[in-house]
Design a protein around this motif. Structure first.
Motif, mmCIF file in Angstrom:
data_model
loop_
_atom_site.group_PDB
_atom_site.id
_atom_site.type_symbol
_atom_site.label_atom_id
_atom_site.label_comp_id
_atom_site.label_asym_id
_atom_site.label_seq_id
_atom_site.Cartn_x
_atom_site.Cartn_y
_atom_site.Cartn_z
ATOM 1 N N LEU A 161 -14.857 41.722 5.557
ATOM 2 C CA LEU A 161 -15.336 41.691 4.177
ATOM 3 C C LEU A 161 -14.498 40.719 3.338
ATOM 4 O O LEU A 161 -15.027 39.939 2.555
ATOM 5 N N HIS A 162 -13.193 40.778 3.523
ATOM 6 C CA HIS A 162 -12.279 39.876 2.809
ATOM 7 C C HIS A 162 -12.584 38.417 3.143
ATOM 8 O O HIS A 162 -12.585 37.561 2.259
ATOM 9 N N GLN A 163 -12.852 38.143 4.411
ATOM 10 C CA GLN A 163 -13.162 36.773 4.835
ATOM 11 C C GLN A 163 -14.443 36.275 4.176
ATOM 12 O O GLN A 163 -14.502 35.127 3.749
ATOM 13 N N THR A 164 -15.467 37.118 4.132
ATOM 14 C CA THR A 164 -16.733 36.666 3.551
ATOM 15 C C THR A 164 -16.621 36.446 2.046
ATOM 16 O O THR A 164 -17.350 35.616 1.502
ATOM 17 N N SER A 187 -15.458 29.523 2.870
ATOM 18 C CA SER A 187 -15.502 28.078 3.121
ATOM 19 C C SER A 187 -14.655 27.703 4.339
ATOM 20 O O SER A 187 -15.066 26.866 5.151
ATOM 21 N N THR A 188 -13.503 28.317 4.493
ATOM 22 C CA THR A 188 -12.640 28.022 5.643
ATOM 23 C C THR A 188 -13.295 28.481 6.938
ATOM 24 O O THR A 188 -13.260 27.768 7.943
ATOM 25 N N VAL A 189 -13.902 29.659 6.912
ATOM 26 C CA VAL A 189 -14.566 30.175 8.110
ATOM 27 C C VAL A 189 -15.767 29.307 8.478
ATOM 28 O O VAL A 189 -15.982 28.996 9.661
ATOM 29 N N SER A 190 -16.537 28.877 7.485
ATOM 30 C CA SER A 190 -17.686 28.013 7.784
ATOM 31 C C SER A 190 -17.223 26.652 8.292
ATOM 32 O O SER A 190 -17.843 26.069 9.189
ATOM 33 N N ASP A 209 -7.421 19.631 14.196
ATOM 34 C CA ASP A 209 -7.873 20.227 12.934
ATOM 35 C C ASP A 209 -8.225 21.700 13.108
ATOM 36 O O ASP A 209 -7.924 22.531 12.246
ATOM 37 N N LEU A 210 -8.861 22.033 14.228
ATOM 38 C CA LEU A 210 -9.235 23.416 14.506
ATOM 39 C C LEU A 210 -7.995 24.297 14.656
ATOM 40 O O LEU A 210 -7.958 25.426 14.142
ATOM 41 N N GLU A 211 -6.972 23.796 15.325
ATOM 42 C CA GLU A 211 -5.732 24.569 15.467
ATOM 43 C C GLU A 211 -5.072 24.804 14.119
ATOM 44 O O GLU A 211 -4.521 25.878 13.861
ATOM 45 N N LYS A 212 -5.145 23.810 13.237
ATOM 46 C CA LYS A 212 -4.579 23.966 11.893
ATOM 47 C C LYS A 212 -5.326 25.060 11.121
ATOM 48 O O LYS A 212 -4.711 25.915 10.489
ATOM 49 N N ILE A 213 -6.653 25.047 11.191
ATOM 50 C CA ILE A 213 -7.459 26.076 10.524
ATOM 51 C C ILE A 213 -7.188 27.449 11.135
ATOM 52 O O ILE A 213 -7.053 28.449 10.416
ATOM 53 N N ASN A 214 -7.073 27.508 12.463
ATOM 54 C CA ASN A 214 -6.795 28.778 13.140
ATOM 55 C C ASN A 214 -5.442 29.351 12.723
ATOM 56 O O ASN A 214 -5.310 30.561 12.531
ATOM 57 N N ARG A 215 -4.436 28.483 12.591
ATOM 58 C CA ARG A 215 -3.116 28.946 12.135
ATOM 59 C C ARG A 215 -3.198 29.488 10.711
ATOM 60 O O ARG A 215 -2.596 30.512 10.395
ATOM 61 N N GLU A 216 -3.956 28.804 9.871
ATOM 62 C CA GLU A 216 -4.115 29.238 8.483
ATOM 63 C C GLU A 216 -4.806 30.604 8.418
ATOM 64 O O GLU A 216 -4.351 31.515 7.714
ATOM 65 N N LEU A 217 -5.874 30.763 9.187
ATOM 66 C CA LEU A 217 -6.587 32.042 9.202
ATOM 67 C C LEU A 217 -5.747 33.159 9.821
ATOM 68 O O LEU A 217 -5.800 34.306 9.380
ATOM 69 N N SER A 218 -4.979 32.820 10.841
ATOM 70 C CA SER A 218 -4.099 33.808 11.472
ATOM 71 C C SER A 218 -3.026 34.275 10.494
ATOM 72 O O SER A 218 -2.715 35.470 10.419
ATOM 73 N N SER A 219 -2.477 33.340 9.746
ATOM 74 C CA SER A 219 -1.483 33.694 8.732
ATOM 75 C C SER A 219 -2.105 34.587 7.660
ATOM 76 O O SER A 219 -1.497 35.574 7.231
ATOM 77 N N ASN A 220 -3.334 34.251 7.245
ATOM 78 C CA ASN A 220 -4.031 35.080 6.264
ATOM 79 C C ASN A 220 -4.268 36.487 6.793
ATOM 80 O O ASN A 220 -4.129 37.466 6.068
ATOM 81 N N LYS A 221 -4.631 36.595 8.080
ATOM 82 C CA LYS A 221 -4.895 37.912 8.655
ATOM 83 C C LYS A 221 -3.625 38.749 8.733
ATOM 84 O O LYS A 221 -3.653 39.952 8.466
ATOM 85 N N THR A 222 -2.515 38.111 9.078
ATOM 86 C CA THR A 222 -1.248 38.838 9.143
ATOM 87 C C THR A 222 -0.864 39.383 7.774
ATOM 88 O O THR A 222 -0.470 40.545 7.635
#
Length: 195
Positions: free
Chosen positions: A32-35, A40-43, A84-97
């Motif tokens: 829910l938080h992601q949506t 924009s980051t997820v899309s 670029d994908l790894e950078k986005i994945n790190r950002e999302l992983s940090s957000n999830k933590t």
């Protein structure tokens, strides 16, 4: 709301959360938080994954010997996309933590922490009084630690509520495991068609 119902509701919510599972609630809340906040980051992540897969497919169809310039360009495009994908994945992983830590903290405060506060605040109050002689010499135990003699304390009431809810949970699980619940629901659905 009376103290007896407040304590029961707190214990029920805590047990319901443990029954559902904190990890399940965390995943639902994070989705829910992601949506809401990171759509924009997820899309962008999905779009980048799609582009990388399409480019890889094209790369596999290109001969490295016959069309080296095209092959090299596609390879560089894939490498850049993966970076670029790894950078986005790190950002999302940090957000999830970060979200996980905050969510678990709020959940603890709203369940366990609130039970401690209510138990401490009403430590000298009686949840309810027992009729004389019901439990004989054990009456003093029900008032532990600080409630008036002949009453049930907040701590004892919390333990009793938790025990009753656990027994109810076990009964529901047993019914569900024997498919009795499914049969009852099917019967009710069948009968509701004739109403």
């Amino acid at each position: 709301m009376s103290l007896i119902i407040t304590i029961f509701a707190l214990v029920f919510i805590t047990e319901l959360i443990s029954w559902i599972g904190k990890s399940v609630l965390l995943d639902l809340a994070y989705a829910l938080h992601q949506t809401i906040f990171n759509a924009s980051t997820v899309s962008r992540q999905r779009k980048l994954k799609t582009e990388i897969l399409a480019t890889k497919k094209e790369l596999l169809q290109t001969s490295a010997q016959d069309q080296f310039a095209k092959w090299a360009k596609l390879k560089r495009s894939i490498d850049k996309g993966i970076a670029d994908l790894e950078k986005i994945n790190r950002e999302l992983s940090s957000n999830k933590t970060t979200f996980s830590f905050k969510f678990n903290s709020v959940l603890w405060i709203l369940t366990t922490g609130l039970q401690f506060v209510v138990g401490w605040w009403y430590r000298k109050s009686a949840v309810f009084y027992l009729p004389r002689g019901w439990f004989g010499p054990l009456t003093w135990w029900l008032a532990l630690p600080f409630a008036p003699k002949g009453s049930v304390s907040v701590g004892v009431w919390q333990m009793a509520c938790r025990r009753v809810i656990k027994v109810g949970e076990r009964v529901v699980k047993d019914l569900a495991s024997k498919h009795d619940l499914w049969n009852i629901l099917c019967l009710l659905t069948y009968l509701s068609g004739y109403s």
